[in-house]
Design an enzyme around this catalytic site. Structure first.
Site: not given
Length: 384
Positions: A71, A137
């Site tokens: 991500d 994250e």
């Protein structure tokens, strides 16, 4: 191959918490090379669902695991990017541009290539190579690495050492290895006063007067002098909101937000107690009500440099001819979850361009990172 993998990964618009098929791409790639893989989706609702991957090749010890995230943060204004295309890799002048190239798709591409090259060149290596990847994250980090680690350990997988691919280096590849992280705690303070006209302050109670006193003391706190591996703890005010757009009204209430980044001399609970004492004292003096909330995003941690950490540092030095320093600087990362299961290092590209418009890395830096990853795997799994 790391350039091709990186370009492919940049093409996935994997803004937190969406994988947008980036994890599925890696899953397919690793399956084709003999990895045993499993994708798990965790989350309480559809909007919170997070895609995670664990993939492992081999079943011996040690199990060297790359931990990372696909991500990325939002790209911002596309028109400010080269070719107005942050999710299309742009190679020019020896650099690759694209959202997430530094944080941390470049590191993923390098470790993928290093792992597959080691398997190809040393099919009888001793041990295991694994990947643990998440799509959460940069966000809440609630249903990502933390839950996936618990899941794979419930399945009786054990990681012996982890490399977390966060961008750690400062001015050149190899200068910094992270072996810990500062903690982070967020505060929200609401003070209730009494609204009134500025011409009649005796008929009102301005909550800003109290808040100014509180914040003045907070920003001048000397929490500590730092430690061998940690800088000193610090508090930053991030927002003040009175909801008042006029200049002749004393506001009824005020909200303030602030954050403390702290080292291993403190924890979130003791810092919360300290802040509460200060807030309570001033609010009593100014005869106002208050509500203080604090949420710990992460506790600090530090590892003593053990043999594997020292081995990694030695590989960096022998490969790049630069002696790395051990550091705990920067923000929080998923290493805070990994450290509960095994020792680790965080090592990746230069941190300077992370999250910025026209995020890029030099191709020569990718080669250096690949070399370190490959040589470390060789050292740990072949003794060559």
């Amino acid at each position: 191959m790391y350039i091709n993998y990186l370009k492919d990964l940049i093409g996935f618009k994997s803004v937190t918490p969406e994988s947008n098929l980036a994890i599925e791409y890696i899953d397919d790639l690793l399956k084709k090379h003999g990895f045993k893989t499993e994708i798990k989706i965790f989350g309480d609702s559809k909007s919170e669902q997070v895609t995670n991957l664990y993939a492992v090749y081999g079943n011996g010890k040690p199990n060297i695991c790359f931990v990372g995230h696909v991500d990325v943060v939002p790209a911002g204004d596309y028109h400010l990017w080269h070719n107005s295309a942050p999710f299309k890799a742009n190679e020019q002048d020896g650099k690759i541009y694209g959202r997430g190239v530094v944080d941390m798709k470049g590191a993923i591409a390098c470790f993928l290539t290093a792992a597959l090259d080691l398997i190809k060149n040393n099919p009888d290596f001793k041990g295991s190579i694994s990947f643990l990847l998440t799509s959460d994250e940069e966000g809440k980090a609630k249903h990502g690495t933390k839950e996936m680690l618990q899941y794979i350990y419930d399945q009786e997988y054990k990681i012996d050492f982890a490399v977390v691919g966060e961008p750690t280096c400062e001015t050149e590849i190899g200068d910094t290895i992270k072996i810990g992280r500062r903690g982070s705690v967020n505060f929200k303070l609401n003070i209730e006063g009494l609204v009134g006209h500025v011409a009649y302050p005796h008929k009102a109670n301005n909550p800003l007067s109290c808040l100014i006193k509180i914040l003045n003391e907070l920003i001048n706190i000397k929490f500590d002098e730092g430690t061998e591996f940690f800088q000193s703890s610090n508090l930053e005010v991030t927002n003040i909101d009175v909801g008042n757009n006029t200049s002749n009204v004393i506001p009824a209430s005020v909200e303030a937000y602030f954050n403390i980044r702290f080292n291993n001399l403190h924890n979130a609970e003791t810092l919360g107690q300290l802040i509460e004492q200060i807030v309570k004292r001033y609010c009593k003096e100014y005869k106002v009500d208050y509500k203080l909330e604090y949420i710990s995003a992460a506790e600090s941690f530090i590892q003593n440099p053990n043999d594997k950490i020292k081995d990694f540092a030695d590989i960096v030095e022998s490969t790049l001819k630069i002696k790395p320093k051990f550091s705990t600087s920067g923000g929080t990362s998923d290493a805070r979850f990994v450290k509960n299961y095994c020792s680790l290092v965080e090592f990746g590209l230069l941190s300077e361009m992370a999250h910025k418009i026209n995020e890029y890395t030099k191709i020569s830096d990718l080669q250096k990172l690949y070399d370190v990853y490959y040589n470390f795997l060789m050292e740990m799994l072949t003794n060559k």
